[in-house]
Design a protein around this motif. Structure first.
Motif, PDB file in Angstrom:
ATOM      1  N   VAL A  28      63.477  48.374 107.836  1.00 49.10           N
ATOM      2  CA  VAL A  28      64.270  47.199 107.459  1.00 49.10           C
ATOM      3  C   VAL A  28      65.490  47.087 108.371  1.00 49.10           C
ATOM      4  O   VAL A  28      65.811  45.993 108.853  1.00 49.10           O
ATOM      5  CB  VAL A  28      64.667  47.239 105.967  1.00 49.10           C
ATOM      6  N   ASP A  29      66.163  48.197 108.634  1.00 53.21           N
ATOM      7  CA  ASP A  29      67.305  48.167 109.564  1.00 53.21           C
ATOM      8  C   ASP A  29      66.867  47.634 110.924  1.00 53.21           C
ATOM      9  O   ASP A  29      67.540  46.799 111.525  1.00 53.21           O
ATOM     10  CB  ASP A  29      67.915  49.563 109.736  1.00 53.21           C
ATOM     11  N   PHE A  30      65.737  48.118 111.408  1.00 52.83           N
ATOM     12  CA  PHE A  30      65.191  47.677 112.695  1.00 52.83           C
ATOM     13  C   PHE A  30      64.920  46.171 112.689  1.00 52.83           C
ATOM     14  O   PHE A  30      65.286  45.454 113.618  1.00 52.83           O
ATOM     15  CB  PHE A  30      63.911  48.460 112.992  1.00 52.83           C
ATOM     16  N   LEU A  31      64.298  45.687 111.620  1.00 49.62           N
ATOM     17  CA  LEU A  31      63.981  44.266 111.519  1.00 49.62           C
ATOM     18  C   LEU A  31      65.243  43.404 111.484  1.00 49.62           C
ATOM     19  O   LEU A  31      65.234  42.264 111.942  1.00 49.62           O
ATOM     20  CB  LEU A  31      63.135  43.988 110.277  1.00 49.62           C
ATOM     21  N   CYS A  32      66.321  43.959 110.969  1.00 47.22           N
ATOM     22  CA  CYS A  32      67.576  43.231 110.894  1.00 47.22           C
ATOM     23  C   CYS A  32      68.308  43.192 112.230  1.00 47.22           C
ATOM     24  O   CYS A  32      69.042  42.248 112.506  1.00 47.22           O
ATOM     25  CB  CYS A  32      68.494  43.871 109.853  1.00 47.22           C
TER      26      CYS A  32
END
Length: 139
Positions: A28-32
């Motif tokens: 999720v951090d990566f996608l953000c």
């Protein structure tokens, strides 16, 4: 979907498996943080590196959760790769090929033997994933 909601769902749903929970939070951090254009073709290798997962089962579990009904951030897609040809394949074609064991080249119509070796899965952002990305990063 806002990042806070995604994190809340992950923390609620995955308390039983801290490794899976952390992997999903890392993804999720990566996608953000990535530009939306960089998230049009997300491979298992990318997810593996981002989540620091070396076990295929763990990676499948994380990707399944992040493309499931509770947190649908990723869409599973398929492509046929034959030398320099890279062709998107619909879910219907994949389903039929798996059921019948028969797959035809999408452009030439030629019967492809051992087609499973030439079909690859990847992910792209779902509409919820795009919303997450747009609400979290400066693109």
């Amino acid at each position: 979907m806002r990042k806070e909601i995604a994190v809340k769902h992950i923390n609620e749903d995955l308390t039983f498996d801290p490794k899976l929970r952390q992997a999903c939070l890392d993804i999720v951090d990566f996608l953000c943080l990535q530009p939306e254009q960089a998230l049009r073709h997300i491979t298992f290798g990318t997810l593996s590196g981002v989540a620091q997962l070396t076990n295929t089962e763990d990676l499948v579990a994380a990707s399944r959760y992040l493309s499931g009904s509770r947190l649908p951030l990723l869409n599973l897609e398929f492509e046929f790769i034959d030398l320099d040809d890279v062709i998107h394949i619909s879910h219907e074609v994949i389903t039929e090929a798996k059921a019948t064991g028969i797959f035809y080249h999408p452009e030439t119509g030629e019967l492809i033997e051992e087609f499973e070796k030439m079909i690859y899965m990847y992910f792209e952002l779902s509409s919820e994933g795009m919303e997450l990305n747009r609400s979290s990063s400066i693109n």
